[in-house]
Design a protein around this motif. Structure first.
Motif, PDB file in Angstrom:
ATOM      1  N   GLU A 206      -5.893  -0.889   2.380  1.00  0.00           N
ATOM      2  CA  GLU A 206      -5.366   0.314   3.048  1.00  0.00           C
ATOM      3  C   GLU A 206      -6.505   1.285   3.399  1.00  0.00           C
ATOM      4  O   GLU A 206      -6.499   1.916   4.462  1.00  0.00           O
ATOM      5  N   GLU A 207      -7.471   1.382   2.507  1.00  0.00           N
ATOM      6  CA  GLU A 207      -8.622   2.277   2.733  1.00  0.00           C
ATOM      7  C   GLU A 207      -9.332   1.969   4.055  1.00  0.00           C
ATOM      8  O   GLU A 207      -9.843   2.852   4.720  1.00  0.00           O
TER       9      GLU A 207
ATOM     10  N   LEU B  21      -9.407   4.945  -6.707  1.00  0.00           N
ATOM     11  CA  LEU B  21      -8.382   5.044  -5.657  1.00  0.00           C
ATOM     12  C   LEU B  21      -7.371   6.148  -5.967  1.00  0.00           C
ATOM     13  O   LEU B  21      -6.910   6.858  -5.068  1.00  0.00           O
TER      14      LEU B  21
ATOM     15  N   HIS C 284      -4.330   7.676  -3.800  1.00  0.00           N
ATOM     16  CA  HIS C 284      -3.424   6.516  -3.745  1.00  0.00           C
ATOM     17  C   HIS C 284      -2.424   6.579  -4.902  1.00  0.00           C
ATOM     18  O   HIS C 284      -2.767   7.001  -6.009  1.00  0.00           O
TER      19      HIS C 284
ATOM     20  N   LYS D 159      -8.629   9.334  -4.956  1.00  0.00           N
ATOM     21  CA  LYS D 159      -8.560   9.528  -3.491  1.00  0.00           C
ATOM     22  C   LYS D 159      -7.132   9.785  -3.019  1.00  0.00           C
ATOM     23  O   LYS D 159      -6.891   9.897  -1.816  1.00  0.00           O
TER      24      LYS D 159
ATOM     25  N   HIS E   3      -4.444  -1.470  -2.083  1.00  0.00           N
ATOM     26  CA  HIS E   3      -4.862  -0.085  -1.758  1.00  0.00           C
ATOM     27  C   HIS E   3      -6.270  -0.072  -1.167  1.00  0.00           C
ATOM     28  O   HIS E   3      -6.576   0.773  -0.327  1.00  0.00           O
TER      29      HIS E   3
ATOM     30  N   ARG F  51      -9.124   1.342  -9.749  1.00  0.00           N
ATOM     31  CA  ARG F  51      -7.852   2.069  -9.800  1.00  0.00           C
ATOM     32  C   ARG F  51      -8.127   3.574  -9.954  1.00  0.00           C
ATOM     33  O   ARG F  51      -7.555   4.401  -9.224  1.00  0.00           O
TER      34      ARG F  51
ATOM     35  N   ASP G  90       0.849  -1.197   0.000  1.00  0.00           N
ATOM     36  CA  ASP G  90       0.000   0.000   0.000  1.00  0.00           C
ATOM     37  C   ASP G  90       0.884   1.246   0.000  1.00  0.00           C
ATOM     38  O   ASP G  90       2.117   1.163  -0.027  1.00  0.00           O
ATOM     39  N   CYS G  91       0.261   2.420   0.075  1.00  0.00           N
ATOM     40  CA  CYS G  91       1.029   3.680   0.017  1.00  0.00           C
ATOM     41  C   CYS G  91       1.942   3.837   1.234  1.00  0.00           C
ATOM     42  O   CYS G  91       2.986   4.469   1.150  1.00  0.00           O
ATOM     43  N   THR G  92       1.544   3.267   2.392  1.00  0.00           N
ATOM     44  CA  THR G  92       2.344   3.451   3.605  1.00  0.00           C
ATOM     45  C   THR G  92       3.474   2.427   3.705  1.00  0.00           C
ATOM     46  O   THR G  92       4.322   2.520   4.586  1.00  0.00           O
TER      47      THR G  92
ATOM     48  N   GLU H  16      -2.781  -4.648  -7.839  1.00  0.00           N
ATOM     49  CA  GLU H  16      -2.403  -3.594  -6.899  1.00  0.00           C
ATOM     50  C   GLU H  16      -3.614  -2.893  -6.278  1.00  0.00           C
ATOM     51  O   GLU H  16      -3.552  -2.405  -5.143  1.00  0.00           O
TER      52      GLU H  16
ATOM     53  N   PHE I 173      -0.073   4.451  -7.365  1.00  0.00           N
ATOM     54  CA  PHE I 173       0.142   3.106  -7.898  1.00  0.00           C
ATOM     55  C   PHE I 173       1.541   2.997  -8.483  1.00  0.00           C
ATOM     56  O   PHE I 173       2.029   3.917  -9.123  1.00  0.00           O
TER      57      PHE I 173
END
Ligand code: AGP
Length: 607
Positions: free
Chosen positions: A135-136, A114, A119, A117, A132, A111, A91-93, A128, A121
């Motif tokens: 993660e949401e 996200l 995110h 929002k 994400h 995609r 995920d992004c983190t 992928e 990629f």
């Protein structure tokens, strides 16, 4: 396609265990691979393009002390094979990790949503979006990973088997599936989760098959929830694959080992199904009444399809039931006319082929009775069939199917005799059954010619075009032999009915074109001789497969491989072994790895 494997438990070598598992799953894909594990409390992701074995060296620079790891072999569907497209995805983190086998059909819309929002990629894969989405819903300390996964998968359409963990809780592995296989291995010091039981061999004595919609939490214990979120129990089964069958046993490649396994494989497939008095019995078919069967459909893909083609005539000749073999990949999209007294026989080594699985759904929707010949126990197809006849040939790992084919053919033959006998033809196949029992020994004789086949391959390996021709019992074998050569050697190899050559293909013949002619002394021998002469008259080169003692065929062939004498219907068992050896040594002469042909995977679980 794609293979996933994960481990969580007391063992500190989780990364090596996860890697070892995907090496055993290489048959599911090998264009790239990746792994994530904890190193000194921090997650480490390693990815490689090509063979997953390349991860071994990358891992050697870490002190492998992780008790959790997930790994992946990729067979690309969305996005080229590259490190960025290889799994695991995060995920992004950079705290949630996921590997996936399957296809997310609605990934484009998810995609876009996200990305809107915020995110970011990093790959072109369909997968992928899943990480994400997790993660949401995941908020460290507030919501559980399990809760986040449940909400994320509710947004997905398609098929998946996911393994997911977060570095916030490296003691918990989540395994969830829908449409793609996923099994849990129960080891003495931890739990495994993988696409098939192969990674469990030698590591876990029991396994659990997850059902569609199941989510399992592995954290010192196994907790399983069904699609409705109810905690449930799934029965653990004993793993009966022996370590030995998953290893090469001294052979340089699995393909060669599996070719040599054939005498045993065929014997195992017949064991208990022919009693000493020649009676044929399939316990799996107890209580089935074949008396009313009006038509037989045999359905499969690739080699399994050719096994059906090999035996369909026997159903007509011996059991006097109309029989037709269908390619599952075509059948599933047609509007077939099916009748209540049809019998559909599905053939699949892996039991996971998507086209065959979908064709099975079509047949079931028409209320037609189904019987299957499957090698992998409890596989998706096996579980959907009314009756399953297991092949009992052990793991087949080489991408090019060899021993599974011979076993499918022998089981189909016995089935044809069994059905004929149950319809009043008491002695159907009597002579063939006697002779079948000698076939493992005769295959052994062909295997002893492997040096000759190696020399032949080394003589012809620079040629680029091959015909494999045969008639009647040699027709399907010609096609299967050609499939073997093209799969592992990447040369143009076409299987053709020998009588059809003059209707077009013979135009291709010139001195560079090689024809493998399947010409045992059977009822179409004279016709085959004419066809060989026609090729020779156009200066084509000919390698003939003939019966020992045939003094004439050498005069019209560049080379001859002599096979032991048997009855007409059983020559295919001997011919295919010779053709498999030819294909194997051809690939080796070209310095290709026959176990991992380019662009292919063993289980074809995509459209
Ligand atoms: C055979 O050498 C191939 N790898 C392939 O054609 C295979 O037989 C086909 O994909 C069907 O697989 P299955 O028997 O596992 O369903």
């Amino acid at each position: 396609m794609c293979g996933i494997n994960g481990y969580v438990g007391k063992g500190r070598d989780a990364a090596l265990r996860a890697l070892d598992g995907i090496l055993k799953l290489k048959y599911r894909g090998y264009d790239s691979a990746g792994i994530v594990f904890q190193n000194g409390g921090e997650p480490v992701i390693l990815k490689v393009v090509g063979d997953p074995v390349n991860l071994e060296q990358r891992l050697s620079s870490f002190n492998l002390e992780s008790s959790i790891a997930i790994a992946h072999n990729r067979w690309a569907t969305h996005g080229v094979p590259s490190e960025e497209n290889a799994h695991p995805h995060s995920d992004c983190t950079g705290t949630i990790f996921l590997v996936h086998n399957g296809i997310i059909e609605n990934y484009r819309e998810l995609r876009d949503e996200l990305i809107a929002k915020g995110h970011v990629f990093r790959s072109q894969t369909d997968t992928e979006v899943a990480v994400h989405l997790v993660e949401e819903w995941y908020v460290k300390g507030k919501t559980s990973l399990e809760f986040a996964v449940k909400n994320a998968i509710a947004r997905l359409r398609g098929k998946w088997a996911f393994l997911i963990y977060t570095s916030d809780d490296p003691e918990t592995l989540i395994a969830t599936r829908f449409g793609s296989p996923l099994l849990l291995g129960i080891g003495e010091d931890g739990y495994y989760a993988a696409s098939s039981a192969a990674p469990f061999v030698g590591r876990a004595e029991n396994f659990i098959l997850l059902e569609d919609g199941d989510t399992a939490l592995l954290n010192g214990q196994v907790t399983i929830f069904d699609q409705e979120g109810r905690q449930i129990t799934r029965e653990a089964k004993k793993l009966d694959w022996e370590l030995e069958t998953a290893q090469r046993g001294g052979f340089p490649h699995f393909m060669l080992k599996e070719i040599f396994d054939q005498p045993d494989a065929i014997s195992n497939s017949m064991a208990g199904r022919i009693n000493p008095s020649g009676e044929i019995k399939f316990e799996e078919l107890d209580g089935v009444d074949f008396g009313e069967v009006g038509r037989i459909l045999i359905i499969g893909c690739g080699t399994s399809y050719f096994a059906g083609r090999q035996v369909e005539n026997l159903f007509e000749e011996i059991a006097e039931i109309p029989a037709k073999t269908e390619l599952a990949s075509e059948f599933r999209y047609r509007s077939p006319v099916l009748c209540k007294n049809d019998l559909a026989i599905f053939i699949s080594q892996s039991g996971e082929t998507t086209d065959t699985y979908e064709a099975l759904q079509v047949v079931k929707n028409h209320g037609v009775a189904t019987v299957g010949i499957v090698n992998v126990m409890n596989s998706s197809i096996a579980r959907e069939l009314d009756r399953v006849i297991y092949q009992r040939v052990g793991l087949e790992i080489g991408v090019a199917s060899t021993k599974a084919f011979s076993s499918q053919v022998v089981i189909l033959m016995l089935l044809a005799f069994h059905i004929a006998r149950s319809r009043g033809k008491k002695n159907a196949g009597e002579k063939a059954v006697d002779e079948l029992l000698k076939i493992p020994v005769k295959i052994g004789e062909v295997l002893r010619c492997s040096e000759q086949l190696q020399k032949l391959a080394e003589k012809y390996y620079k040629h680029k075009n091959f015909f494999f021709i045969g008639r009647k019992n040699g027709f399907a074998i010609a096609n299967e032999g050609a499939l073997k050569l093209k799969e592992v050697s990447y040369v143009h190899a076409e299987g053709y009915g020998a009588g059809e050559m003059k209707h077009g293909p013979i135009a291709l013949i010139d001195p560079s074109f090689v024809t493998l002619a399947i010409a045992p002394e059977d009822s179409v021998y004279r016709n085959m001789i004419s066809n060989i002469n026609e090729v020779r008259a156009r200066k084509g080169r000919v390698i003939s497969l003939a019966t020992e003692g045939d003094g004439d065929i050498g005069k019209i062939s560049d080379d001859v491989v002599y096979l032991p004498e048997t009855i007409e219907e059983l020559y295919p068992f001997l011919e295919i072994v010779a053709l498999q050896l030819f294909a194997y040594y051809f690939a080796v002469a070209l310095q290709y790895n026959p176990d991992q042909p380019r662009n292919l995977a063993k289980s074809v679980t995509v459209e």
